[in-house]
Design an enzyme around this catalytic site. Structure first.
Site, PDB file in Angstrom:
ATOM      1  N   HIS A 193      40.524  31.009  52.307  1.00 53.67           N
ATOM      2  CA  HIS A 193      41.451  30.527  53.324  1.00 53.67           C
ATOM      3  C   HIS A 193      42.868  30.409  52.767  1.00 53.67           C
ATOM      4  O   HIS A 193      43.848  30.738  53.449  1.00 53.67           O
ATOM      5  CB  HIS A 193      40.989  29.172  53.862  1.00 53.67           C
ATOM      6  CG  HIS A 193      39.757  29.245  54.717  1.00 53.67           C
ATOM      7  ND1 HIS A 193      38.526  29.620  54.211  1.00 53.67           N
ATOM      8  CD2 HIS A 193      39.570  28.986  56.036  1.00 53.67           C
ATOM      9  CE1 HIS A 193      37.633  29.590  55.189  1.00 53.67           C
ATOM     10  NE2 HIS A 193      38.235  29.209  56.298  1.00 53.67           N
ATOM     11  N   HIS A 235      36.485  23.402  47.987  1.00 55.29           N
ATOM     12  CA  HIS A 235      37.161  24.066  46.879  1.00 55.29           C
ATOM     13  C   HIS A 235      37.807  23.035  45.966  1.00 55.29           C
ATOM     14  O   HIS A 235      38.098  21.898  46.376  1.00 55.29           O
ATOM     15  CB  HIS A 235      38.242  25.028  47.388  1.00 55.29           C
ATOM     16  CG  HIS A 235      37.705  26.169  48.193  1.00 55.29           C
ATOM     17  ND1 HIS A 235      37.164  27.299  47.628  1.00 55.29           N
ATOM     18  CD2 HIS A 235      37.633  26.347  49.544  1.00 55.29           C
ATOM     19  CE1 HIS A 235      36.778  28.127  48.583  1.00 55.29           C
ATOM     20  NE2 HIS A 235      37.043  27.576  49.753  1.00 55.29           N
TER      21      HIS A 235
END
Length: 271
Positions: A193, A235
């Site tokens: 992303h 993440h």
């Protein structure tokens, strides 16, 4: 003399160490000594036989061990610095994962943070680009949209390849969603992303005429999407930062292989 002999015998009788139960303290048993000496001789003979049976190459290998097999008691400064930075990264990423699950401090905002992350997903952007390409009637618009579609496809392939090589997991054990499996975004490094929003924001800033407030909102949107991936525990911080770097490099790659208007028209006619 005869009087001295009874006296010495009386002293021997009165001496406590001459009793039967204390004899082992003064005189060690002969059987133990013999068994010990025999065991030593047998072990010495076995060791000599083993040394004779071993090859000279094996002796040299046993005497000279390679440096890789030795214990590193003095690690290098680079190794210490890398491990320290990695520990800090994991600690800070877990602290920022305030929406990792429902029991977290910001667990109620998890759905909203996930919605913000969907705005940087690859599937909606590819579908929206294809719809705009079909409806576009200008050559300039089709050229920009075709190159944007190429950039999105390259981003998915590059990030998926890097994640397969690194195979780094996130700070929390969170299963990827359906959209993540479609774009092969199943590992943590680098953040897909983050790379996508960095590439898109740079692409729009270069090829679209936008007002200054829109430019600021575009940059803030990219930063918020990257932060949302850390907040939901998907993440690490370094994954997002590396994703921004890879996104910028992907934009530079698309600029180098930019397709002209004629090439775009030929591809559209084939499609």
């Amino acid at each position: 003399m005869p009087a001295s002999q009874p006296r010495s015998r009386a002293r021997d009788r009165n001496n406590v160490l001459n009793r039967a139960e204390f004899l082992s303290l003064n005189q060690p048993l002969k059987g133990n000594q013999e068994s010990r000496s025999s065991s030593r001789k047998q072990s010495g003979q076995a060791g000599a036989a083993g040394a004779q049976n071993t090859n000279p190459k094996e002796r040299r290998q046993s005497q000279q061990l390679p440096e890789e097999d030795c214990m590193q008691l003095n690690p290098s400064f680079k190794g210490i610095a890398f491990n320290s930075l990695l520990a800090i990264d994991i600690c800070m990423s877990k602290r920022l994962g305030v929406c990792a699950n429902r029991a977290s401090s910001w667990g109620g905002a998890r759905s909203m943070i996930n919605l913000l992350g969907i705005t940087g997903h690859g599937i909606p952007w590819i579908a929206g680009t294809l719809i705009c390409l079909v409806k576009s009637s200008t050559l300039a618009g089709q050229e920009v949209l075709m190159n944007l579609l190429l950039a999105l496809l390259l981003d998915i392939m590059i990030v998926a390849g890097l994640q397969k090589l690194a195979k780094r997991k996130g700070p929390y054990d969170i299963t990827p969603g359906l959209l993540d499996y479609l774009t092969m975004d199943t590992y943590a490094f680098p953040a897909g992303h983050a790379s996508r929003v960095a590439m898109l924001s740079k692409f729009f800033l270069n090829h679209l005429v936008l007002a200054i407030p829109l430019r600021i909102l575009l940059v803030l949107w990219a930063l918020c999407v990257g932060l949302s991936r850390v907040m939901i525990g998907r993440h690490h911080i370094t994954d997002v930062l590396s994703g921004f770097v890879f996104g910028y490099l992907q934009f530079r790659l698309v600029e180098l292989i930019w397709m002209s208007s004629n090439t775009c028209q030929m591809l559209i006619s084939i499609w």
